[in-house]
Design an enzyme around this catalytic site. Structure first.
Site, PDB file in Angstrom:
ATOM      1  N   HIS A 187       0.769  -1.350   0.228  1.00 13.36           N
ATOM      2  CA  HIS A 187      -0.109   0.071  -0.083  1.00 13.36           C
ATOM      3  C   HIS A 187       0.909   1.360   0.190  1.00 13.36           C
ATOM      4  O   HIS A 187       0.461   2.267   0.388  1.00 13.36           O
ATOM      5  CB  HIS A 187      -0.855   0.067   1.037  1.00 13.36           C
ATOM      6  CG  HIS A 187      -1.846  -1.214   1.434  1.00 13.36           C
ATOM      7  ND1 HIS A 187      -3.016  -1.278   0.900  1.00 13.36           N
ATOM      8  CD2 HIS A 187      -1.514  -2.300   2.076  1.00 13.36           C
ATOM      9  CE1 HIS A 187      -3.475  -2.503   1.291  1.00 13.36           C
ATOM     10  NE2 HIS A 187      -2.578  -3.238   1.990  1.00 13.36           N
ATOM     11  N   SER A 308      14.647  20.867 -16.428  1.00 14.33           N
ATOM     12  CA  SER A 308      13.584  21.726 -16.525  1.00 14.33           C
ATOM     13  C   SER A 308      13.842  22.880 -17.250  1.00 14.33           C
ATOM     14  O   SER A 308      15.149  23.408 -17.285  1.00 14.33           O
ATOM     15  CB  SER A 308      12.937  21.986 -15.245  1.00 14.33           C
ATOM     16  OG  SER A 308      12.123  23.187 -15.219  1.00 14.33           O
ATOM     17  N   LYS A 314      16.344  21.348 -11.387  1.00 17.94           N
ATOM     18  CA  LYS A 314      15.519  20.286 -11.558  1.00 17.94           C
ATOM     19  C   LYS A 314      16.392  18.971 -12.402  1.00 17.94           C
ATOM     20  O   LYS A 314      16.950  19.391 -13.324  1.00 17.94           O
ATOM     21  CB  LYS A 314      14.341  20.315 -11.946  1.00 17.94           C
ATOM     22  CG  LYS A 314      13.412  21.208 -10.917  1.00 17.94           C
ATOM     23  CD  LYS A 314      11.936  21.108 -11.402  1.00 17.94           C
ATOM     24  CE  LYS A 314      11.773  19.631 -10.958  1.00 17.94           C
ATOM     25  NZ  LYS A 314      10.176  19.289 -11.182  1.00 17.94           N
ATOM     26  N   GLU A 321       8.458   8.519 -16.794  1.00 13.96           N
ATOM     27  CA  GLU A 321       7.003   8.858 -16.851  1.00 13.96           C
ATOM     28  C   GLU A 321       6.415   8.551 -18.110  1.00 13.96           C
ATOM     29  O   GLU A 321       5.320   8.251 -18.356  1.00 13.96           O
ATOM     30  CB  GLU A 321       7.065  10.336 -16.606  1.00 13.96           C
ATOM     31  CG  GLU A 321       7.594  10.858 -15.395  1.00 13.96           C
ATOM     32  CD  GLU A 321       7.872  12.379 -14.860  1.00 13.96           C
ATOM     33  OE1 GLU A 321       7.709  12.865 -14.051  1.00 13.96           O
ATOM     34  OE2 GLU A 321       8.517  12.875 -16.009  1.00 13.96           O
TER      35      GLU A 321
END
Ligand code: ARG
Length: 500
Positions: A187, A308, A314, A321
């Site tokens: 979980h 980024s 970043k 993704e």
């Protein structure tokens, strides 16, 4: 068996071609002159050019069979001339796709029409006539089914090799940190400590099932339809066994009607790709989590993380993704394929042309994801101190305390309740289980003995799971060795299957 000279196309999108209907005089191989709009709509060369090597190999196999079984119609000397012509058509497309001028609406028509042109140029007054004999005892229906099966066999080999490369990267990272503890979740809540290698080996097992599915998809495609002709077979005494041998098929189809309309093998490959993508999406999701600042379990390598455009600090796990999202695209292809075949009356219907883009893109997407994740996994660096800290966090060894009481004779459900209360109090006081003394433990239950103090440590917890398939270091070490041996055997088996 047929081997084409090495080669391959340069990548090009034939969608850039003008309306194929404007090819005007070329028309269709059957000589019908349909409206240019309809011609462009039904033409498939924009995507089925991908079959050109398989179509050419298929034609060579058929040709060699004709020369052997029907020498009166296709004398062996003539077959030799036609074979050279087919290889010339292949060489013309290899690496020169950007210059491909389609001669027909699909790759099968293109190859035949271009063959006839080339043969006539080289053997004036005779070449065209020779080329016109090639389609004896064959229909585009058994031809396209054969080409697609040859393509599926190759695509399966390429996918399997890419899956093996990803497995190799996982095994390599497991070898690098064979005994490093890692947090295990259910979980997505801290559950029990595991070894990082054990976690990586879970993905190795997942991919092993994918490899087995690919093996079955390869077998499903490995049946030769040629000789079924349009739907009923042919009037010529052909030798289907000869064609199958030339093309490297293990068997021939049993029913001509089924053979020209069956696309189960395409569904099976796409379904294998879909489930493979589900697995890669899960791996990708774990990588995204592990690399986040909040988890901080691995460092994000510059080899696969991109920057980024606005935030200079970043690094984003873009490849992972994208893999999560691309899974949906492959599921969509599976759905499209199943829908395309479901209403086709026996036997062939043009609906079946719609199988290709779904199949091609499903295989290409899965292969791309495998290759990108291989880069991600092979450049993955564990942060061992952080992983060890998180492995101990969240009272992850509470089950070990309950098990300790069970060994002292306490029923498990009772032990569970004792430890649940103990954890609640420690949690409220902000103390880890390792801070408890034996006296304190015994104040909760007299069954706690001195061993309980060790049981709450991560190393002890992990080592205690000494069952087959468990996370104890000795078991993981055994599993790693087994997986490496199995990998080597699979690699050799798939390497023994050359592609066109
Ligand atoms: N391009 C077609 C396909 O992909 C060729 C097959 C035969 N066409 C036909 N009208 N019989 O299915």
């Amino acid at each position: 068996m047929i081997r084409l000279p090495p080669g391959g196309p340069s990548a090009i999108d034939l969608a850039a071609l003008p309306n194929l209907g404007d090819m005007g005089a070329l028309g269709t191989i059957t000589g019908a002159s349909v409206d240019p709009i309809v011609f462009d709509y039904t033409a498939s060369i924009r995507f089925d050019w991908k079959l050109y090597r398989h179509d050419i190999a298929g034609s060579i196999g058929h040709l060699r069979m004709l020369a052997e079984a029907l020498p009166g119609i296709m004398p062996p000397e003539d077959a030799g001339v036609v074979e050279v012509g087919l290889l010339d058509v292949c060489a013309e497309i290899d690496g020169q796709l950007h210059r491909l001028v389609p001669c027909g609406e699909d790759i099968h028509s293109h190859v035949e029409l271009r063959l006839r042109q080339l043969l006539e140029t080289r053997h004036p007054g005779r070449g065209e006539e020779l080329g016109r004999r090639l389609h004896t005892a064959r229909s585009r229906n058994d031809q396209v089914a054969t080409d697609l099966r040859l393509w599926c066999k190759d695509a399966t080999v390429e996918l399997a090799r890419a899956a093996l490369d990803l497995q190799a990267a996982l095994l390599d990272r497991a070898r690098r940190w064979p005994e490093a503890p890692f947090p295990g979740y259910t979980h997505l809540q801290p559950a029990q400590p595991v070894l990082f290698a054990h976690h990586l080996l879970a993905y190795v097992e997942m991919l092993q099932r994918d490899l087995e599915r690919l093996q079955r998809a390869h077998g499903a495609a490995d049946v030769m339809p040629l000789g079924s002709a349009a739907l009923a077979g042919t009037t010529f005494p052909i030798r289907r066994d000869v064609t199958a041998r030339e093309l490297g098929f293990s068997s021939i189809s049993a029913n001509s009607m089924d053979a020209v309309s069956d696309r189960d093998f395409a569904v099976e490959l796409t379904a294998s790709a879909a489930l493979l993508m589900a697995h890669l999406s899960r791996l990708a999701e774990d990588l995204v989590l592990w690399a986040s600042d909040e988890f901080g379990l691995i460092s994000l390598s510059a080899r696969w993380a991109e920057g980024s455009s606005i935030m200079p600090q970043k690094r984003n796990p873009d490849a992972a993704e994208l893999t999560r999202a691309k899974a949906g695209r492959v599921y969509g292809h599976l759905q499209a394929l199943l829908t395309a075949i479901k209403g086709v009356p026996m036997t062939y219907g043009r609906d079946l042309q719609e199988d290709k883009e779904a199949l091609f893109d499903a295989a290409a997407t899965a292969r791309g994801a495998l290759r990108a994740l291989r880069v991600a996994v092979s450049s993955l660096e564990l942060r061992p101190e952080r992983a060890a800290e998180r492995a101990a966090a969240g009272y992850a060894t509470a089950t070990d305390l309950a098990d300790h009481l069970v060994r002292a004779g306490v029923p498990f459900r009772t032990a569970y309740e004792v430890v649940k209360g103990l954890v609640a109090e420690c949690s409220a006081a902000g103390r880890p289980l390792t801070a408890l003394s034996l006296d304190q433990l015994q104040s909760y239950h007299p069954g706690f003995g001195p061993d309980a103090l060790a049981a709450v440590h991560v190393a002890h917890s992990v080592a205690a799971r000494d069952v087959p398939g468990g996370t104890a270091p000795s078991r993981v070490s055994q599993a790693l060795g087994d997986a490496e041996r199995r990998h080597a055997a699979c690699l050799a088996a798939w390497a023994a299957r050359p592609t066109l």
